[in-house]
Design an enzyme around this catalytic site. Structure first.
Site, PDB file in Angstrom:
ATOM      1  N   GLU A  17       0.814  -1.212   0.000  1.00 55.30           N
ATOM      2  CA  GLU A  17       0.000   0.000   0.000  1.00 55.30           C
ATOM      3  C   GLU A  17       0.849   1.264   0.000  1.00 55.30           C
ATOM      4  O   GLU A  17       0.445   2.276  -0.546  1.00 55.30           O
ATOM      5  CB  GLU A  17      -0.929   0.026   1.226  1.00 55.30           C
ATOM      6  CG  GLU A  17      -2.057  -0.961   1.170  1.00 55.30           C
ATOM      7  CD  GLU A  17      -3.135  -0.587   0.167  1.00 55.30           C
ATOM      8  OE1 GLU A  17      -3.356   0.625  -0.079  1.00 55.30           O
ATOM      9  OE2 GLU A  17      -3.752  -1.503  -0.388  1.00 55.30           O
ATOM     10  N   ASP A  26      -6.043   8.666  -5.198  1.00 60.36           N
ATOM     11  CA  ASP A  26      -5.498   7.427  -5.765  1.00 60.36           C
ATOM     12  C   ASP A  26      -5.772   7.357  -7.269  1.00 60.36           C
ATOM     13  O   ASP A  26      -6.258   8.328  -7.853  1.00 60.36           O
ATOM     14  CB  ASP A  26      -6.039   6.201  -5.018  1.00 60.36           C
ATOM     15  CG  ASP A  26      -7.516   5.934  -5.253  1.00 60.36           C
ATOM     16  OD1 ASP A  26      -8.145   6.605  -6.118  1.00 60.36           O
ATOM     17  OD2 ASP A  26      -8.069   5.037  -4.582  1.00 60.36           O
TER      18      ASP A  26
END
Length: 178
Positions: A17, A26
């Site tokens: 991550e 994102d």
């Protein structure tokens, strides 16, 4: 038996991550902070310009992980190895509990077809309807993690070898995703 993510599984998921202490969008535009925290699973709500400390990121990550561990434990109907469980939590953390619960990974795992379950990780390589190279690499790493300790299910992507050699393959794949 209820499983929890191992220390190695948590460290691997954190590496996958990444950790960013300032909010960002994102690949599909969702505000994210810390270790993949979007505010969907647990508080705090992520806002533009938000900043947190490393300690905050780790605390939020621990809180975020619990619902995904519960989702995996609820979805699977057969015993999993620690590596299988850790890989499935990594997938659930990334695609969400509902996506995981309805996935072919779960269906194939519950049917006892571990090779097909491992291969099903590779199907989750899209974001916003398009293939994302980083997701493809992550899924390959999750697949390899899932297969560690089960040499009967290994193939060319996870050659039957010593545990150290297979761990090296996972670490190499992780390195390639950065």
């Amino acid at each position: 038996m209820t499983l929890s993510t191992s220390a190695a599984g948590r460290a691997t998921l954190m590496a996958r991550e990444g950790c960013r202490l300032t909010a960002y969008r994102d690949s599909v535009g969702v505000l994210t902070i810390g270790v993949g925290h979007t505010g969907r699973a647990t508080l705090p709500r992520v806002t533009a310009g938000m900043m947190i400390s490393q300690t905050d990121a780790e605390v939020i990550f621990a809180s975020d992980l619990a619902p995904f561990e519960a989702a995996v434990n609820k979805a699977i109907t057969r015993a999993a190895t620690q590596n299988q469980f850790d890989a499935m939590v990594s997938l659930a953390f990334n695609i969400g509990s509902a996506g995981f619960h309805g996935s072919s990974v779960v269906r194939r795992f519950n049917a006892g077809d571990l090779g097909a379950a491992a291969d099903a990780f590779l199907l989750w390589n899209k974001a916003g309807g398009r293939v994302v190279a980083g997701l493809a690499k992550r899924r390959a790493a999750e697949r390899a993690q899932f297969l560690i300790g089960d040499p009967t299910q290994c193939d060319a992507a996870c050659p039957p070898a010593s545990l150290l050699k297979r761990l090296w393959l996972v670490l190499l794949t992780l390195h390639m995703t950065r």
